[in-house]
Scaffold this motif. Structure first.
Motif, mmCIF file in Angstrom:
data_model
loop_
_atom_site.group_PDB
_atom_site.id
_atom_site.type_symbol
_atom_site.label_atom_id
_atom_site.label_comp_id
_atom_site.label_asym_id
_atom_site.label_seq_id
_atom_site.Cartn_x
_atom_site.Cartn_y
_atom_site.Cartn_z
ATOM 1 N N GLN A 160 22.756 -117.561 13.233
ATOM 2 C CA GLN A 160 21.413 -117.633 12.441
ATOM 3 C C GLN A 160 21.093 -116.107 12.576
ATOM 4 O O GLN A 160 19.897 -116.003 11.929
ATOM 5 C CB GLN A 160 20.684 -118.638 14.081
ATOM 6 N N SER A 163 21.066 -114.687 9.180
ATOM 7 C CA SER A 163 20.912 -115.049 8.208
ATOM 8 C C SER A 163 19.603 -114.242 8.276
ATOM 9 O O SER A 163 19.345 -114.828 6.542
ATOM 10 C CB SER A 163 20.380 -117.152 8.424
ATOM 11 N N ILE A 189 27.446 -114.667 6.783
ATOM 12 C CA ILE A 189 26.707 -115.178 5.913
ATOM 13 C C ILE A 189 25.738 -113.309 5.892
ATOM 14 O O ILE A 189 24.783 -113.158 5.550
ATOM 15 C CB ILE A 189 25.654 -115.369 7.584
ATOM 16 N N ASN A 193 23.743 -111.708 3.223
ATOM 17 C CA ASN A 193 22.046 -111.157 3.166
ATOM 18 C C ASN A 193 21.973 -109.226 2.908
ATOM 19 O O ASN A 193 20.691 -109.393 2.970
ATOM 20 C CB ASN A 193 21.841 -111.304 4.886
#
Length: 271
Positions: A160, A163, A189, A193
């Motif tokens: 989380q 992200s 991830i 990003n």
């Protein structure tokens, strides 16, 4: 029966491709516990099915089962040869872990890591299991030089956070093997990003290392003895070196910082 004796016993019944696997296993010995299917395929030019059939012909359910048996044999042999003054042996092992890790430090990579640490807007430390505990210790070490980093050991929370990261953010990933799936997934991830990555791992060719903008190498291999003190010391040594490098580069007033931190907790001691 020892795995090498099993191989010799079954060798005449193996196919030509399976004999390639057998020859490789006998050549690398107990180091096979740190190998992957991909490593064996690259060395022998055979497929997954051949490796699995080879393991099954020896009586194992598959490649992982075979590696565990090798690790058990290696660990048992070490235990049987452990001297009475085991505390001296442990001390020597830990010293060797530090020495071996120190030899792997490359100043250019270390300086790149210090640059990333110095430029980062937000800093997170990802690791699971023993590496997650080292991550928490690393965050405390960084406080000594005024860096607030957030250690995250829960893979779901890691994902989380990852992200929501940006190119100005930094993630430090800890994995001795470099093959920890949860850590790899979270770092991937973060990488997607745009976040920068410092990978602290043993294996420069591992999946976790492949995501690193900079790789800092540790020196302790683990399999059956996961979470060992030597492995953690190897990681913590790199963490401390990186912190000291940041302090030197940025001319941190360490005395003033330490005084400020000490004053904040001194009243928590019981007289």
């Amino acid at each position: 029966m020892r795995y090498d004796h099993l191989i010799q016993e079954h060798y005449p019944t193996l196919t030509r491709s399976e004999k390639k696997v057998a020859d490789y296993v006998l050549k690398v010995g107990s180091q096979l516990m740190y190998a992957t299917m991909s490593d064996i395929k690259a060395a022998t030019k055979v497929g997954d099915a051949t490796i699995i059939r080879f393991c099954q012909k020896l009586g194992y359910s598959g490649f992982s089962d075979f590696k565990i048996e090798i690790a058990k044999e290696d660990f048992t042999q070490q235990e049987q040869t452990r001297p009475t003054d085991y505390y001296d042996e442990i001390s020597q092992h830990l010293q060797e872990a530090l020495t071996a890790t120190a030899k792997l430090i490359e100043p250019a990579r270390l300086n790149q890591a210090i640059d990333l640490l110095s430029q980062a807007h937000k800093i997170y430390i990802f690791g699971v299991g023993g590496s997650g505990q080292v991550g928490a210790s690393f965050a405390a070490i960084l406080l000594r030089v005024g860096i607030q980093a957030t250690p995250v050991g829960d893979p779901h929370i890691q994902a989380q956070i990852a992200s929501l990261l940006a190119p100005s953010d930094l993630v430090i990933g800890l994995s001795l093997t470099g093959r920890t799936k949860d850590t790899y997934d979270s770092l991937k991830i973060a990488k997607d990003n745009g976040a920068r990555i410092i990978a602290i791992t043993n294996n420069l060719n591992s999946p976790v290392a492949s995501l690193g903008d900079v790789i800092l190498q540790t020196a302790i291999e683990e399999f059956l003895n996961g979470g060992s003190v030597a492995g953690r010391i190897s990681q913590l040594y790199i963490c401390d070196v990186l912190t000291q490098g940041y302090e030197n580069r940025n001319q941190v007033d360490a005395v003033a910082l330490r005084e400020k931190v000490l004053r904040s907790i001194i009243d928590k001691s019981i007289d």
